[in-house]
Design a protein around this motif. Structure first.
Motif, PDB file in Angstrom:
ATOM      1  N   ARG A  19       0.859  -1.188   0.000  1.00  0.00           N
ATOM      2  CA  ARG A  19       0.000   0.000   0.000  1.00  0.00           C
ATOM      3  C   ARG A  19       0.886   1.226   0.000  1.00  0.00           C
ATOM      4  O   ARG A  19       2.108   1.127   0.128  1.00  0.00           O
ATOM      5  N   ASP A  20       0.304   2.412  -0.093  1.00  0.00           N
ATOM      6  CA  ASP A  20       1.127   3.616  -0.148  1.00  0.00           C
ATOM      7  C   ASP A  20       1.727   3.897   1.227  1.00  0.00           C
ATOM      8  O   ASP A  20       1.246   3.406   2.244  1.00  0.00           O
ATOM      9  N   GLU A  23      -0.564   5.155   4.291  1.00  0.00           N
ATOM     10  CA  GLU A  23      -1.451   4.110   4.787  1.00  0.00           C
ATOM     11  C   GLU A  23      -0.646   3.019   5.487  1.00  0.00           C
ATOM     12  O   GLU A  23      -1.051   2.459   6.512  1.00  0.00           O
ATOM     13  N   TRP A  24       0.514   2.692   4.914  1.00  0.00           N
ATOM     14  CA  TRP A  24       1.356   1.635   5.499  1.00  0.00           C
ATOM     15  C   TRP A  24       1.811   2.011   6.908  1.00  0.00           C
ATOM     16  O   TRP A  24       1.887   1.171   7.800  1.00  0.00           O
ATOM     17  N   ARG A  26       0.149   3.780   9.077  1.00  0.00           N
ATOM     18  CA  ARG A  26      -0.990   3.544   9.974  1.00  0.00           C
ATOM     19  C   ARG A  26      -1.144   2.054  10.299  1.00  0.00           C
ATOM     20  O   ARG A  26      -1.393   1.669  11.439  1.00  0.00           O
ATOM     21  N   VAL A  27      -0.973   1.206   9.264  1.00  0.00           N
ATOM     22  CA  VAL A  27      -1.118  -0.243   9.475  1.00  0.00           C
ATOM     23  C   VAL A  27      -0.057  -0.748  10.458  1.00  0.00           C
ATOM     24  O   VAL A  27      -0.342  -1.501  11.394  1.00  0.00           O
ATOM     25  N   GLU A  92     -10.662  -2.723   9.419  1.00  0.00           N
ATOM     26  CA  GLU A  92     -10.219  -1.355   9.164  1.00  0.00           C
ATOM     27  C   GLU A  92      -9.238  -1.255   8.009  1.00  0.00           C
ATOM     28  O   GLU A  92      -9.271  -0.296   7.232  1.00  0.00           O
ATOM     29  N   PHE A  93      -8.351  -2.270   7.889  1.00  0.00           N
ATOM     30  CA  PHE A  93      -7.241  -2.125   6.946  1.00  0.00           C
ATOM     31  C   PHE A  93      -7.265  -3.113   5.776  1.00  0.00           C
ATOM     32  O   PHE A  93      -6.352  -3.072   4.951  1.00  0.00           O
ATOM     33  N   PRO A  95      -7.405  -4.464   2.333  1.00  0.00           N
ATOM     34  CA  PRO A  95      -7.402  -3.750   1.050  1.00  0.00           C
ATOM     35  C   PRO A  95      -8.565  -4.185   0.181  1.00  0.00           C
ATOM     36  O   PRO A  95      -9.122  -5.270   0.333  1.00  0.00           O
TER      37      PRO A  95
END
Length: 781
Positions: A19-20, A23-24, A26-27, A92-93, A95
């Motif tokens: 992912r970008d 976002e990564w 946050r994960v 939440e995450f 994809p």
């Protein structure tokens, strides 16, 4: 179990999906928090610290993360709560379809910059043209590089920030997990309020790592970090970063190196604050005080900073957090166990330097080979189970155990004292390789020492470390008599380490296990291991085996061992072994003469009687002589005469000695002449001993004279001679002096002299003190 496996599989897929960067970030933060709250802080640290590969994970790495998610789910303190939290993370995450396998986004498109050079060669012009040439020199801010190439908060190398690498063995990273410090709570939200954060502290207090945590926990993980070299020109930073949307942070480890002209000042700090570029810095307490409370721009700058002091001493709360993380991190576990009186961060920081310094001291061109040996001896004694502070006497004895070849290579210019001083020298203002312990009198010294814990831990974890020489094990067993608990620890450790080697056929290890048996008071174990060692080629133990067998009444079995020992003895040193061999023969003689006497052999009865009479068994000897007489054995008459003489029956003695003399027994005739002559008076005995002292002085002469003087009531004179005798090594002199003092009611002085007599080996003195005598050492080392 199947549902848990499927849940772990889905959770792992969400974690590793591409992912970008925003976002990564946050994960990773969310999953790191999940691992931490469910008992896996090591995985949390890895997510926070280790950079994620730009090309994504390999299939093997994806499987590893599945296993970690599954294990955390299986072993969570509250499995239901852990599963529910993982469900929420997936929701939440997760994809969108195919999103996780989309190609990696290309580089961000930025407005192209106008080049400095325009080529007019193919241009068509319909009027005057003015060309402007731009000449560039070195401008403030040159040399920063492209901010797009600066590492992000999650990618930056901790070593580049100034974190010291610890010792690494095997697959270790060299950077242990971060243990939260108490000041971390004080730093919540600092980036919203403070433009300059300065973490201060003493040497190796953990300033840099704590500053990194403040940056990692409170700034976006995709923020770019600029780490300038010392004394870099920082004036161009605002111009370089102006107009950029992505976040940035300035990192200044050892802030004093970035103060002064062209460096950080109030004006530059204000410009960076307007651009929302925080500054994270570290500073030693000494440097901070010098700049903060001096005069000039640095003082004004630091007055505007958020300053957080950090102690090298850890609080109870910090140590509890260390204990929680230690099981998953070998380096933290070592720090928890081995740090001693130093702080945890001090332990982690100074350990690598001590290790390198000690190892290099073993090189052939080293100036401190003796120092290396002293430290090695201390480490090996700890490995043998010697706990607490090590007496100097034991440390010196252990240094001798590393072989003549090793010692021969040491320069004569470095003594044990020199090596000890070098090893004890403090490094990084924290500790030396050897640390002075609590005074304890052992041998001739009160000094005690112990190796710094990191060295012991590193040697134990280094797979290339040599095993403790068995000679050092012997030294540890023999040299820890000063403390029963310490010696017990050595015994336990020997069972763990040495016994497997002995069972594997190592003859020297067998010898050490025999010594373990001796120390434990287990004679059967001692004998079994020593016999195995002799059979395996360590014939120097044959004498000890023979001695044990002889004490057990097994003279027949003892003989071959004692003969071997006697043959191996260097010329001039056969005494103890030859004595034991003689005792074995005497024991056998007594056994076989006894059998012959019982069978009615008169001569055997006579010879056995002489043997028993010589050791004081008068009644048994008398019975045997009667038996010999009854069988008409004439040579027994002299022995019977001596027997009567010892019982004070002079007239009867003369009768039997006359009988023997009449048969031509010259010894009997000589004895008869002695006892029929004039009896010696006490005064004549005194004169005899005084003459002996003047002509052929022996250690016993003074004591013998003292006995005669005491018999005459001349006690003060006797005391002087007893004291002289003890000074010449006569244990009986010290013992007689103690008896006299005790009779006079001087109990304290008497006890002191009993101790002197016991130290010289007097059995009655040991008994008077309630102690027992050890057997003489007949084992050739």
């Amino acid at each position: 179990m199947r549902l848990e496996s499927e849940l772990a599989s889905v959770g792992a897929e969400v974690l590793v999906a591409r992912r970008d960067p925003v976002e990564w970030t946050r994960v990773r933060k969310a999953f790191a928090a999940w691992f931490k709250s469910n008992g896996a802080p090591g995985y949390e640290t890895e997510l926070r610290v280790d950079p994620w590969p730009a090309a994504g994970l390999t299939e093997l790495e994806r499987k590893v993360w599945f296993t970690r998610v599954r294990m955390t789910l299986d072993h969570a303190p509250d499995k239901g709560a852990a599963a529910e939290q993982l469900h929420l993370l997936i929701g939440e995450f997760a994809p969108a379809p195919d999103e996780g396998r989309a190609p990696a986004p290309g580089p961000e498109q930025r407005t192209p910059r106008v080049p400095d050079h325009v080529d007019f060669r193919r241009g068509t012009f319909h009027g005057p043209v003015v060309g402007v040439q731009n000449n560039y020199g070195t401008q403030p801010g040159a040399g920063y590089g492209d901010p797009d190439n600066w590492p992000t908060v999650e990618e930056v190398d901790l070593m580049r920030l100034g974190v010291r690498r610890t010792r690494r063995f095997g697959t270790e990273t060299g950077v242990p997990a971060y243990v939260p410090r108490d000041v971390d709570e004080m730093l919540r939200g600092w980036q919203e309020r403070d433009g300059l954060l300065v973490i201060t502290g003493g040497p190796s207090s953990g300033k840099t790592r704590t500053a990194w945590a403040a940056m990692f926990d409170h700034l976006p993980l995709h923020a770019r970090v600029y780490v300038p070299p010392p004394s870099a020109d920082l004036r161009g930073l605002p111009g370089l970063l102006r107009g950029r949307d992505d976040p940035h942070v300035l990192w200044l480890d050892e802030l004093e190196r970035h103060l002064g002209d062209n460096a950080l000042d109030l004006g530059l700090l204000a410009e960076l604050a307007r651009l929302r570029v925080p500054v994270v810095a570290t500073m030693s307490d000494e440097e901070y005080d010098r700049h903060r409370f001096g005069a000039g721009p640095a003082s004004r700058l630091l007055s505007q900073a958020r300053t957080v002091p950090l102690s090298s001493r850890w609080s109870e709360g910090e140590l509890r957090r260390l204990a929680q993380l230690a099981p998953g991190d070998p380096q933290l576990a070592d720090a928890l166990r081995w740090r001693g009186d130093s702080g945890v961060t001090q332990y982690l920081a100074v350990g690598p330097e001590l290790w390198e310094l000690w190892r290099r001291a073993a090189l052939s061109n080293s100036r401190h080979p003796r120092g290396h040996l002293v430290v090695r001896a201390a480490i090996d004694l700890v490995r043998c189970g010697v706990t607490g502070d090590i007496p100097r006497q034991l440390l010196e004895a252990a240094c001798v155990c590393y072989g003549a070849a090793h010692v021969a290579g040491l320069p004569e210019t470095e003594s044990f004292e020199d090596g000890l001083a070098w090893a004890a020298e403090r490094r990084q203002a924290v500790t030396g390789m050897l640390v002075r312990g609590v005074p304890r009198h052992v041998g001739d010294s009160d000094e005690t020492w112990r190796p710094y814990g990191s060295l012991v831990a590193d040697v134990m974890r280094d797979p290339s470390s040599a095993p403790v020489p068995l000679a050092v094990w012997r030294c540890a067993l023999d040299g820890t008599r000063y403390d029963a608990d310490v010696r017990r620890g050595v015994l336990v450790r020997a069972y763990e380490v040495v016994e497997p080697c002995a069972e594997g056929g190592d003859a020297e290890a067998m010898q050490v296990m025999g010594l373990v048996g001796e120390a434990a008071g287990d004679e059967a174990m001692t004998l079994a291991w020593f016999r195995r060692a002799v059979d395996a080629g360590r014939t120097q133990l044959a004498g000890r085996v023979g001695e044990i067998l002889l004490d057990q009444g097994k003279a027949e079995q003892a003989l071959p061992y004692l003969r071997t020992a006697a043959q191996d003895c260097p010329e001039g040193s056969e005494g103890p072994t030859a004595r034991l061999l003689g005792q074995a023969y005497l024991t056998l003689a007594e056994q076989w003469l006894g059998k012959a006497a019982k069978a009615g052999d008169a001569e055997a009865s006579h010879q056995l009687g002489d043997l028993l009479l010589g050791r004081g068994d008068i009644e048994e000897a008398s019975d045997l002589y009667v038996t010999a007489e009854s069988h008409g054995h004439a040579p027994a008459a002299r022995s019977v005469g001596v027997h009567h003489l010892l019982q004070g029956e002079g007239e009867a003695a003369q009768v039997f000695l006359s009988r023997a003399a009449d048969t031509g027994d010259e010894r009997a005739a000589a004895l008869l002449h002695l006892i029929t002559g004039k009896a010696q008076t006490v005064a004549e005995a005194e004169a005899s001993f005084e003459e002996a002292m003047e002509t052929t002085p022996y250690p016993w002469d003074h004591t013998n004279l003292g006995v005669v003087l005491e018999k005459q009531g001349r006690e003060s004179e006797a005391l002087r001679h007893y004291e002289q005798g003890s000074k010449r090594g006569d244990a009986h002199g010290a013992y007689r002096l103690a008896l006299l003092l005790e009779a006079d009611g001087n109990a304290d002085r008497a006890k002191a002299w009993y101790r002197k007599a016991a130290a010289l080996g007097h059995p009655a003195a040991l008994k008077a003190l309630g102690e027992t005598s050890g057997k003489p050492d007949t084992v050739k080392e």
